[in-house]
Design an enzyme around this catalytic site. Structure first.
Site, mmCIF file in Angstrom:
data_model
loop_
_atom_site.group_PDB
_atom_site.id
_atom_site.type_symbol
_atom_site.label_atom_id
_atom_site.label_comp_id
_atom_site.label_asym_id
_atom_site.label_seq_id
_atom_site.Cartn_x
_atom_site.Cartn_y
_atom_site.Cartn_z
ATOM 1 N N GLY A 126 0.819 -1.211 0.000
ATOM 2 C CA GLY A 126 0.000 0.000 0.000
ATOM 3 C C GLY A 126 0.848 1.253 0.000
ATOM 4 O O GLY A 126 1.023 1.904 1.042
ATOM 5 N N GLU A 243 12.630 -4.836 -4.632
ATOM 6 C CA GLU A 243 11.643 -5.002 -5.702
ATOM 7 C C GLU A 243 12.306 -4.829 -7.080
ATOM 8 O O GLU A 243 12.055 -5.564 -8.005
ATOM 9 C CB GLU A 243 10.512 -3.979 -5.519
ATOM 10 C CG GLU A 243 9.352 -4.189 -6.474
ATOM 11 C CD GLU A 243 8.141 -3.329 -6.117
ATOM 12 O OE1 GLU A 243 8.302 -2.333 -5.405
ATOM 13 O OE2 GLU A 243 7.038 -3.679 -6.576
HETATM 14 C C1 LIG Z 1 0.859 -3.982 -12.593
HETATM 15 C C2 LIG Z 1 0.981 -2.907 -11.544
HETATM 16 C C3 LIG Z 1 1.001 -3.263 -10.204
HETATM 17 C C4 LIG Z 1 1.078 -2.273 -9.219
HETATM 18 N N1 LIG Z 1 1.009 -2.680 -7.909
HETATM 19 C C5 LIG Z 1 1.065 -1.752 -6.932
HETATM 20 C C6 LIG Z 1 0.947 -2.161 -5.568
HETATM 21 O O1 LIG Z 1 0.783 -3.333 -5.262
HETATM 22 N N2 LIG Z 1 0.986 -1.205 -4.616
HETATM 23 C C7 LIG Z 1 1.151 0.114 -4.909
HETATM 24 O O2 LIG Z 1 1.226 0.910 -3.974
HETATM 25 N N3 LIG Z 1 1.243 0.544 -6.196
HETATM 26 C C8 LIG Z 1 1.199 -0.364 -7.219
HETATM 27 N N4 LIG Z 1 1.274 0.035 -8.538
HETATM 28 C C9 LIG Z 1 1.339 1.466 -8.844
HETATM 29 C C10 LIG Z 1 2.698 1.898 -9.374
HETATM 30 O O3 LIG Z 1 3.651 1.885 -8.370
HETATM 31 C C11 LIG Z 1 2.512 3.289 -10.007
HETATM 32 O O4 LIG Z 1 1.679 3.109 -11.135
HETATM 33 C C12 LIG Z 1 3.829 3.922 -10.443
HETATM 34 O O5 LIG Z 1 4.622 4.246 -9.328
HETATM 35 C C13 LIG Z 1 3.592 5.190 -11.293
HETATM 36 O O6 LIG Z 1 2.748 6.082 -10.650
HETATM 37 P P1 LIG Z 1 1.459 6.685 -11.390
HETATM 38 O O7 LIG Z 1 0.698 5.533 -11.990
HETATM 39 O O8 LIG Z 1 0.763 7.564 -10.429
HETATM 40 O O9 LIG Z 1 2.033 7.516 -12.628
HETATM 41 P P2 LIG Z 1 2.567 9.014 -12.594
HETATM 42 O O10 LIG Z 1 3.480 9.190 -11.431
HETATM 43 O O11 LIG Z 1 1.401 9.930 -12.725
HETATM 44 O O12 LIG Z 1 3.430 9.049 -13.926
HETATM 45 C C14 LIG Z 1 2.860 9.168 -15.231
HETATM 46 C C15 LIG Z 1 3.993 9.198 -16.244
HETATM 47 O O13 LIG Z 1 4.831 10.357 -16.024
HETATM 48 C C16 LIG Z 1 6.186 9.944 -15.832
HETATM 49 N N5 LIG Z 1 6.848 10.797 -14.835
HETATM 50 C C17 LIG Z 1 6.337 11.176 -13.634
HETATM 51 N N6 LIG Z 1 7.256 11.929 -12.966
HETATM 52 C C18 LIG Z 1 8.355 12.006 -13.767
HETATM 53 C C19 LIG Z 1 9.646 12.612 -13.638
HETATM 54 N N7 LIG Z 1 9.999 13.303 -12.531
HETATM 55 N N8 LIG Z 1 10.537 12.476 -14.665
HETATM 56 C C20 LIG Z 1 10.225 11.774 -15.779
HETATM 57 N N9 LIG Z 1 9.011 11.168 -15.964
HETATM 58 C C21 LIG Z 1 8.107 11.268 -14.975
HETATM 59 C C22 LIG Z 1 6.101 8.524 -15.317
HETATM 60 O O14 LIG Z 1 7.292 7.822 -15.560
HETATM 61 C C23 LIG Z 1 4.927 7.984 -16.129
HETATM 62 O O15 LIG Z 1 5.346 7.576 -17.406
HETATM 63 C C24 LIG Z 1 1.183 -0.912 -9.557
HETATM 64 C C25 LIG Z 1 1.193 -0.542 -10.913
HETATM 65 C C26 LIG Z 1 1.074 -1.524 -11.894
HETATM 66 C C27 LIG Z 1 1.063 -1.098 -13.341
#
Ligand SMILES: Cc1cc2nc3c(=O)[nH]c(=O)nc-3n(C[C@H](O)[C@H](O)[C@H](O)COP(=O)(O)OP(=O)(O)OC[C@H]3O[C@@H](n4cnc5c(N)ncnc54)[C@H](O)[C@@H]3O)c2cc1C
Length: 388
Positions: A126, A243
């Site tokens: 989480g 991880e």
């Molecule tokens: C299959 C799967 C399993 C997951 N399981 C879990 C889980 O069990 N627990 C949990 O807590 N989360 C989980 N997640 C969530 C995951 O950790 C997040 O999706 C990830 O950290 C990206 O965050 P976001 O989706 O909010 O994208 P955002 O942070 O909104 O990013 C959107 C895009 O912008 C880019 N970006 C953002 N900031 C920057 C920067 N400073 N420089 C360059 N590019 C940038 C990102 O790389 C991405 O391409 C899971 C995700 C997936 C796909």
């Protein structure tokens, strides 16, 4: 590093192979994103535990075998090579457990590890929130101290399999007035506490692979905090290292996919050779999977000698996620339109799993911290480039 197995490692490999041959489920288990499949996978965890294979590197007192990292890599090669099921408790066994070993009290280790090893407690992660994904330090879900408890309010999202899991490890803001990286704590909590509601997020295939979790005045004992109050960020970064680095994605599974890709190419060679790029991609994929294995053995040897995993965790993460994507894309190119058959379609015998793998591979560059963020980390911390 000496690239040679010892006699006892060779014996160990035979033992693992024999046990898997005798104990693998007769039929593939259902998807672990379904209620039935989840329970089948939980039973498989118990079978592994009863055989002593649930967590080979853990101390025996917690349900492990007390073996080293190289033995674990051998185990993983055999595990994936035999076509054994995905580990439903991978968040617990590969992410939380090493963190608990490093930061947990003796009481916490004894309380959580044996039940994790046996599959009695399946763990979810989480961390992410609607406004805190890549920028996880922006998280707002609060844990306020009230006597010996914390009161938790707020929301988490994208928590893999939290719909069925028993426990959650998460990061919560315990001091909103502290600098944003310092006011967080790492807390462990059962998902059936009063005040918790879990809303499934359906994937494109309709299965609830993720969940949103809502906390409404949820009371958690302070004894469930891992490490010091306010130290959550540092501890979570250690978990993220596990991880991205060695534990979550051992090379065995990519080597197995690469071998399956070679076989797929051979079975469809005439058709595949119409595009000379396919043969090249198969060779490159196979070599890259072997290179990843060698690189992992090098990292493991370093750790065995007392070293620590550093920024290579980020390079690893980019490498395995892009490798997985490439292997599956090549398979889909070989299969052409047949690649779109779902695993249970009557004509899909032997090829249906490629679509599942292809779809899941799309997520590799996103979860465990997106590859863009990993590239930022490498740029700043390895190459010493200025922040953009
Ligand atoms: C299959 C799967 C399993 C997951 N399981 C879990 C889980 O069990 N627990 C949990 O807590 N989360 C989980 N997640 C969530 C995951 O950790 C997040 O999706 C990830 O950290 C990206 O965050 P976001 O989706 O909010 O994208 P955002 O942070 O909104 O990013 C959107 C895009 O912008 C880019 N970006 C953002 N900031 C920057 C920067 N400073 N420089 C360059 N590019 C940038 C990102 O790389 C991405 O391409 C899971 C995700 C997936 C796909």
């Amino acid at each position: 590093m000496r690239l040679e197995y010892t006699q006892s490692q060779r014996v160990f490999r035979k033992e693992v192979r024999a046990w898997l041959a005798d104990n693998l489920p007769a039929k593939p288990l259902q998807s672990l994103d379904t209620a039935e499949g989840f329970e089948q996978h939980r039973e498989w965890e118990k079978t592994l535990f009863d055989g002593g294979w649930s967590a080979v590197t853990w101390p025996k007192e917690y349900g492990g075998r007390g073996l080293g990292l190289i033995d674990w890599l051998i185990f993983e090669e055999e595990y994936w090579g035999a076509g054994a099921p995905m580990r439903v408790n991978q968040n617990g066994i590969f992410l939380l457990a090493p963190t608990l070993m490093e930061y947990g009290t003796d009481e916490q280790k004894a309380r959580f590890l044996p039940r994790m090893a046996s599959g009695e407690d399946i763990w979810a992660q989480g961390w992410s929130e609607p406004g805190a994904g890549s920028d996880m330090a922006a998280l707002r879900c609060k844990a306020e101290r009230d006597g010996d408890d914390y009161i938790i309010n707020g929301q988490k999202t994208w928590s893999t399999r939290a719909v069925y899991a028993d426990w959650l490890f998460g990061l919560f803001r315990t001091d909103p007035s502290a600098p944003r990286h310092q006011g967080m704590s790492f807390v462990l909590l059962p998902l059936d506490l009063p005040g918790i509601s879990i809303r499934p997020i359906r994937q494109l295939n309709g299965q609830p692979g993720f969940a949103e979790i809502f906390f409404d005045n949820v009371r958690v004992p302070a004894g469930n905090r891992l490490g010091d109050e306010g130290a959550g960020w540092r501890i979570a970064m250690a978990t993220a290292g596990f991880e991205r680095g060695l534990m979550l994605r051992s090379p065995g599974r990519f080597q197995q996919t690469a071998k399956a890709l070679v076989n797929l190419y051979k079975a469809n060679q005439e058709r595949a050779d119409r595009d000379p790029g396919i043969r090249d991609a198969v060779i490159r994929g196979y070599v890259a999977a072997e290179a990843y294995a060698l690189s992992t053995y090098r990292t493991a040897s370093k750790l065995v000698k007392g070293g620590r995993i550093g920024a290579e965790a980020s390079t690893n993460k980019i490498f395995w996620s892009e490798l997985d994507l490439k292997l599956h894309e090549t398979a889909m190119q070989i299969l052409g339109a047949r690649g779109e058959l779902l695993p249970h379609a009557p004509e899909a015998a032997g090829i249906g799993q490629w679509l599942d793998g292809f779809l899941f591979a799309q997520a590799g560059p996103i979860y465990a911290g997106t590859n863009e963020i990993q590239r930022n980390i490498i740029a700043e911390r390895v190459l010493d480039l200025p922040r953009s």
